[in-house]
Design an enzyme around this catalytic site. Structure first.
Site, PDB file in Angstrom:
ATOM      1  N   GLN A  29      -1.939  -1.898   8.566  1.00  0.00           N
ATOM      2  CA  GLN A  29      -1.938  -3.124   7.780  1.00  0.00           C
ATOM      3  C   GLN A  29      -1.170  -4.247   8.445  1.00  0.00           C
ATOM      4  O   GLN A  29      -1.593  -5.385   8.410  1.00  0.00           O
ATOM      5  CB  GLN A  29      -1.366  -2.860   6.380  1.00  0.00           C
ATOM      6  CG  GLN A  29      -2.298  -2.108   5.479  1.00  0.00           C
ATOM      7  CD  GLN A  29      -3.592  -2.855   5.271  1.00  0.00           C
ATOM      8  OE1 GLN A  29      -3.620  -3.941   4.728  1.00  0.00           O
ATOM      9  NE2 GLN A  29      -4.686  -2.285   5.738  1.00  0.00           N
ATOM     10  N   TYR A  33      -5.165   3.709   7.917  1.00  0.00           N
ATOM     11  CA  TYR A  33      -5.455   2.387   7.349  1.00  0.00           C
ATOM     12  C   TYR A  33      -4.164   1.713   6.894  1.00  0.00           C
ATOM     13  O   TYR A  33      -3.913   0.542   7.207  1.00  0.00           O
ATOM     14  CB  TYR A  33      -6.439   2.514   6.196  1.00  0.00           C
ATOM     15  CG  TYR A  33      -6.651   1.233   5.414  1.00  0.00           C
ATOM     16  CD1 TYR A  33      -7.460   0.223   5.899  1.00  0.00           C
ATOM     17  CD2 TYR A  33      -6.003   1.030   4.194  1.00  0.00           C
ATOM     18  CE1 TYR A  33      -7.646  -0.950   5.193  1.00  0.00           C
ATOM     19  CE2 TYR A  33      -6.186  -0.146   3.484  1.00  0.00           C
ATOM     20  CZ  TYR A  33      -7.009  -1.125   3.983  1.00  0.00           C
ATOM     21  OH  TYR A  33      -7.171  -2.286   3.274  1.00  0.00           O
ATOM     22  N   HIS A  44       0.854  -1.188   0.000  1.00  0.00           N
ATOM     23  CA  HIS A  44       0.000   0.000   0.000  1.00  0.00           C
ATOM     24  C   HIS A  44       0.889   1.235   0.000  1.00  0.00           C
ATOM     25  O   HIS A  44       1.855   1.297   0.766  1.00  0.00           O
ATOM     26  CB  HIS A  44      -0.845   0.070   1.279  1.00  0.00           C
ATOM     27  CG  HIS A  44      -1.934  -0.917   1.359  1.00  0.00           C
ATOM     28  ND1 HIS A  44      -3.225  -0.638   0.986  1.00  0.00           N
ATOM     29  CD2 HIS A  44      -1.942  -2.200   1.789  1.00  0.00           C
ATOM     30  CE1 HIS A  44      -3.977  -1.695   1.185  1.00  0.00           C
ATOM     31  NE2 HIS A  44      -3.220  -2.662   1.667  1.00  0.00           N
TER      32      HIS A  44
END
Length: 138
Positions: free
Chosen positions: A135, A131, A68
């Site tokens: 992870q 977010y 990400h």
């Protein structure tokens, strides 16, 4: 261009902007190879490549089979080109320093050819950063 410290805006010659993208891509066959030294090397290479492109990585986290990124870009950047360069340079770097990775990937490609990208608004920027940072704990 000067990045204003008191605001999240960047000031260019004749324009002001804040452009962010949440980008995710996966390892081919979802192989779990982004661990330990490979993960750290990948992060360093992505930061170096992003800097050379004039892109800032605000947040980054690796899972064993995907990554990400939260990217800050200028209006002149074209996201497909940025992703292509980040994926290409990082794959070349990792295969050079970790040739055994190819043993887990049948045709020698590190990344799945597709990726996810979403624009990030000022209202959701903090949520996306949190977010991404969570992870590893999921």
């Amino acid at each position: 261009m000067v990045n204003a410290k008191d605001s999240a805006l960047t000031y260019g010659r004749g324009y002001v902007y804040k452009i962010q993208y949440h980008v995710v891509w996966c390892v081919k066959y979802r192989r779990k190879v982004l661990i330990d030294d490979v993960e750290q090397s990948l992060k360093k290479e992505l930061l170096a490549t992003a800097q050379s492109l004039g892109v800032h990585i605000s947040a980054m986290e690796c899972m064993p089979d995907h990554i990400h990124l939260l990217l800050d870009c200028s209006p002149q950047h074209y996201i497909p080109t940025i992703v292509k360069v980040l994926k290409g340079n990082s794959a070349r770097h990792l295969f050079m320093f970790y040739p055994s990775l190819k043993d887990n990937l049948w045709d020698g490609h590190l990344w799945n050819p597709s990726y996810f990208v979403a624009t990030v608004s000022e209202q959701t920027s903090r949520q996306i950063e949190e977010y991404i940072s969570r992870q590893k704990s999921r």
